[in-house]
Design a protein around this motif. Structure first.
Motif, short mmCIF file in Angstrom:
data_model
loop_
_atom_site.label_atom_id
_atom_site.label_comp_id
_atom_site.label_asym_id
_atom_site.label_seq_id
_atom_site.Cartn_x
_atom_site.Cartn_y
_atom_site.Cartn_z
N VAL A 20 0.82 -1.23 0.00
CA VAL A 20 0.00 0.00 0.00
C VAL A 20 0.85 1.27 0.00
O VAL A 20 0.29 2.38 0.02
CB VAL A 20 -0.99 0.04 1.21
CG1 VAL A 20 -1.86 -1.20 1.21
CG2 VAL A 20 -0.25 0.21 2.53
N TYR A 68 -2.72 -2.28 -6.37
CA TYR A 68 -3.48 -1.71 -5.25
C TYR A 68 -4.15 -0.37 -5.59
O TYR A 68 -5.37 -0.22 -5.45
CB TYR A 68 -2.58 -1.59 -4.01
CG TYR A 68 -3.23 -0.90 -2.85
CD1 TYR A 68 -4.24 -1.52 -2.13
CD2 TYR A 68 -2.85 0.39 -2.48
CE1 TYR A 68 -4.86 -0.87 -1.06
CE2 TYR A 68 -3.46 1.04 -1.43
CZ TYR A 68 -4.47 0.42 -0.72
OH TYR A 68 -5.07 1.05 0.32
N VAL A 100 -6.87 7.44 0.18
CA VAL A 100 -6.75 6.11 0.81
C VAL A 100 -5.56 6.04 1.77
O VAL A 100 -5.49 5.13 2.59
CB VAL A 100 -6.68 4.96 -0.24
CG1 VAL A 100 -7.96 4.89 -1.04
CG2 VAL A 100 -5.46 5.08 -1.13
N PRO A 104 -7.88 4.42 4.61
CA PRO A 104 -7.78 3.13 3.90
C PRO A 104 -9.03 2.29 4.16
O PRO A 104 -9.76 2.54 5.13
CB PRO A 104 -6.55 2.48 4.54
CG PRO A 104 -6.46 3.09 5.90
CD PRO A 104 -6.97 4.50 5.76
N SER A 105 -9.25 1.30 3.32
CA SER A 105 -10.40 0.43 3.53
C SER A 105 -10.22 -0.36 4.82
O SER A 105 -9.17 -0.94 5.06
CB SER A 105 -10.55 -0.53 2.35
OG SER A 105 -11.63 -1.41 2.61
N ARG A 106 -11.25 -0.36 5.62
CA ARG A 106 -11.23 -1.12 6.87
C ARG A 106 -12.41 -2.07 6.94
O ARG A 106 -12.78 -2.54 8.00
CB ARG A 106 -11.25 -0.17 8.07
CG ARG A 106 -10.06 0.77 8.11
CD ARG A 106 -9.94 1.49 9.43
NE ARG A 106 -8.79 2.39 9.43
CZ ARG A 106 -7.54 2.00 9.63
NH1 ARG A 106 -7.27 0.74 9.88
NH2 ARG A 106 -6.55 2.88 9.60
N HIS A 107 -13.02 -2.31 5.82
CA HIS A 107 -14.26 -3.07 5.78
C HIS A 107 -14.15 -4.17 4.73
O HIS A 107 -13.50 -3.97 3.71
CB HIS A 107 -15.41 -2.11 5.44
CG HIS A 107 -16.74 -2.67 5.75
ND1 HIS A 107 -17.43 -3.45 4.85
CD2 HIS A 107 -17.51 -2.59 6.85
CE1 HIS A 107 -18.57 -3.82 5.40
NE2 HIS A 107 -18.66 -3.32 6.61
N PRO A 108 -14.82 -5.31 4.95
CA PRO A 108 -14.76 -6.36 3.92
C PRO A 108 -15.35 -5.90 2.58
O PRO A 108 -14.96 -6.42 1.54
CB PRO A 108 -15.61 -7.49 4.50
CG PRO A 108 -15.73 -7.22 5.95
CD PRO A 108 -15.56 -5.75 6.14
N LEU A 110 -15.70 -3.35 -0.35
CA LEU A 110 -15.02 -2.21 -0.97
C LEU A 110 -15.99 -1.05 -1.20
O LEU A 110 -15.58 0.10 -1.36
CB LEU A 110 -14.39 -2.68 -2.29
CG LEU A 110 -13.25 -1.88 -2.90
CD1 LEU A 110 -12.22 -1.45 -1.88
CD2 LEU A 110 -12.60 -2.66 -4.03
#
Lengths: 284, 293
Positions: A20, A68, A100, A104-108, A110
């Motif tokens: 990342v 990514y 991001v 950043p993504s913190r969840h299953p 998207l």
């Protein structure tokens, strides 16, 4: 090195931090955060990763690292198509890359990635037109919310006509899950429509605007409205009865005018499917 | 383990259901044996996706395929996600539920990529415990797919096919065998894909995935953006013989063509099946209403 749970966790954190890193795999490997996890340089990556016949370990982890940002940009392009069109692809991609890093993504899923973008844009005072862009993003986020909301059956006009006149004041109209109300300082709904129609968008001058975003028959719609409609609808969606909302919104003699307008507004709102249920507040 | 324990039906040849084909599928009820739904597309949403899911599940057998379980991660399993997945599988009447042998993030982040695992006993022990937990929550077997990989760890001390075999036996789970991924990983990592195929537990293969990939010159990338190449079909033919035939799904996720093109590509599988495979054709209910989308 073993792969005990602690070591495996450290290895994964290392891989993730490299993948990342905003400046790519090589910069990622050299970064302080990554060096703290494993003090290996780009030249000694063979301690962790196996080379292939054609790629060095750095090039191999670089495959993941290069994919990514593409995935993040692609996801936000789906949620913010008009913002992307407005900014242009280059600037939009740059915005996503920066966003991001902070969110950043913190969840299953998207599809949750872009939930902070309007707030993020609002905070980006260094960006030209950031307040306008934040509101445009807020409109597109409201569209996403309306799209994803649970389905609730809308009231029909018959339900409305079946409500006895003497009970109107005590009636509480419950909105459908998919109704979103927004007040903007810029005409972002007109901008949105112009971009969609491939027409020149209006100037980005401040001009208060009000929009209802809602879903009907599994399609998301946007409906502009004036300040009075917005304020009345806002009170109703907050759970106020019609009478309470009227008293709060109108003052003195204009209560009669507002009450008369309300009849037409309700007809429009019900036709558009804004409400799912009428509850009658029991009087004292 | 008695192979008949799995008793896996062959539901025929299907395709992955993608948003761009929703209208075509609902309006035309194409003659497809089954659909595969991407689990996360129907989670945390309540509008059109669920409407489409319900309609499709009424008319076709469905299997569910996820990308976010992160079964190999060292981060705690996401129980909320698993419960939502279970509820979705129930709603869709999913015949099988699958995800990938991979991890997608740690330390509270999700990279949304199928990152590879080192293939060794310690990782296997970790993975098996998590699969067992997931199967207990879902109350059904989990089918895990071999991902395409672009890098490998020095701590791996067994080939991937042995790792998967041991995983299946120890966790009592199933395999979703992606023939294109085997080919991509074989080229990228320099192993023999046929040895891989011979090495996996054939009775635990729940279904096959087929897809196209992109040749980047120095490596292959699993893009799902094209027709499957002949060597992948040859692997499919071999896998078909070794397993006695299984449900087959074609995936196409980028530059998605018209539905008919996708379906024709999937039906190429018939040319590589040889004889002997018994397909259980599910009864289909014709569409009787005009969809609202």
């Amino acid at each position: 090195m073993s792969d005990s749970p602690a070591e495996l966790s450290r290895l994964f954190q290392w891989v993730q931090a490299v993948v990342v890193h905003p400046d790519g795999a090589e910069a990622g490997v050299a970064s302080a955060e990554v060096q703290e996890l494993f003090g290996v340089s780009s030249d000694s990556l063979e301690e962790l990763l196996v080379p292939s016949k054609t790629l060095t370990p750095l090039e191999r982890i670089g495959v993941y690292s290069s994919m990514y940002p593409l995935r993040m940009r692609s996801a936000l392009s789906v949620d913010y198509p008009v913002l992307k069109e407005t900014l242009g692809e280059h600037h939009f991609n740059h915005l996503v890359d920066e966003y991001v890093q902070v969110h950043p993504s913190r969840h299953p899923n998207l599809n949750q990635l872009g939930r902070h973008l309007p707030v993020y844009l609002k905070s980006r005072k260094d960006m030209e037109d950031n307040q306008f862009l934040a509101e445009l993003a807020e409109l597109e986020l409201a569209i996403t919310y309306a799209f994803d909301a649970a389905e609730s059956p809308p009231l029909s006009v018959d339900d409305l006509t079946g409500l006895p006149p003497e009970r109107w004041a005590d009636a509480i109209f419950h909105p459908i899950e998919a109704l979103q109300l927004r007040a903007f300082r810029f005409p972002v709904n007109r901008h949105f429509q112009a971009v969609r129609d491939e027409k020149p968008p209006p100037l980005r001058r401040r001009a208060q605007s009000y929009v209802a975003i809602y879903r009907r028959d599994y399609r998301v719609w946007r409906s502009g409205m004036d300040r009075s409609q917005y304020r009345m609808l806002r009170l109703l969606t907050e759970g106020k009865s019609v009478g309470e909302a009227l008293m709060k919104e109108a003052s003195g003699s204009d209560i009669q005018t507002l009450a008369a307008q309300l009849r037409n507004w309700f007809r429009d709102w019900v036709e558009q499917g804004f409400f799912t249920r009428i509850e009658i507040e029991e009087g004292e | 383990m008695n192979p008949s324990h799995w008793n896996l039906p062959n539901l025929g040849i299907g395709v992955g259901l993608r948003t761009v084909h929703y209208r075509h599928v609902l309006d035309n009820s194409p003659d497809v044996d089954l659909f595969e739904l991407l689990s996360e597309n129907y989670m945390r949403t309540g509008g059109r996706p669920l409407y489409v899911l319900d309609k499709v599940a009424e008319r076709y057998p469905v299997v569910m395929h996820g990308v976010s379980m992160s079964i190999g991660s060292t981060a705690p399993l996401d129980m909320t996600y698993l419960k939502e997945l279970k509820a979705l599988a129930k709603r869709a009447g999913a015949r099988l539920v699958s995800d990938h042998v991979c991890w997608t993030g740690v330390a509270g982040r999700n990279v949304h990529d199928l990152l590879p695992l080192p293939c060794n006993q310690q990782v296997l022990d970790h993975l098996v415990r998590r699969i067992q937990t997931v199967q207990n929550v879902l109350e059904r077997p989990l089918f895990l797919e071999n991902p395409s990989t672009y890098m490998a760890f020095t701590t791996s001390d067994m080939p991937e096919w042995e790792f998967l075999s041991r995983m299946c036996e120890a966790a009592d789970c199933g395999l979703l065998l992606d023939l294109n991924n085997i080919y991509v990983s074989a080229v990228n990592n320099g192993f023999d894909p046929k040895e891989y195929l011979r090495g996996i537990p054939h009775h635990r293969v729940g279904y096959f995935h087929l897809a196209g990939h992109t040749d980047a010159g120095t490596h292959l990338i699993d893009t799902h953006s094209d027709h499957a190449i002949h060597p992948v079909w040859e692997l499919y033919e071999m896998a078909h013989k070794l397993t006695g035939g299984r449900t087959t799904l074609y995936e196409w996720d980028e530059d998605i063509p018209e539905f008919e093109v996708l379906h024709r590509e999937a039906l190429k599988a018939r040319q590589y099946m040889g004889g002997g495979a018994k397909v259980v054709t599910a009864e289909r209910v014709p569409a009787q209403e005009t969809p609202h989308v």
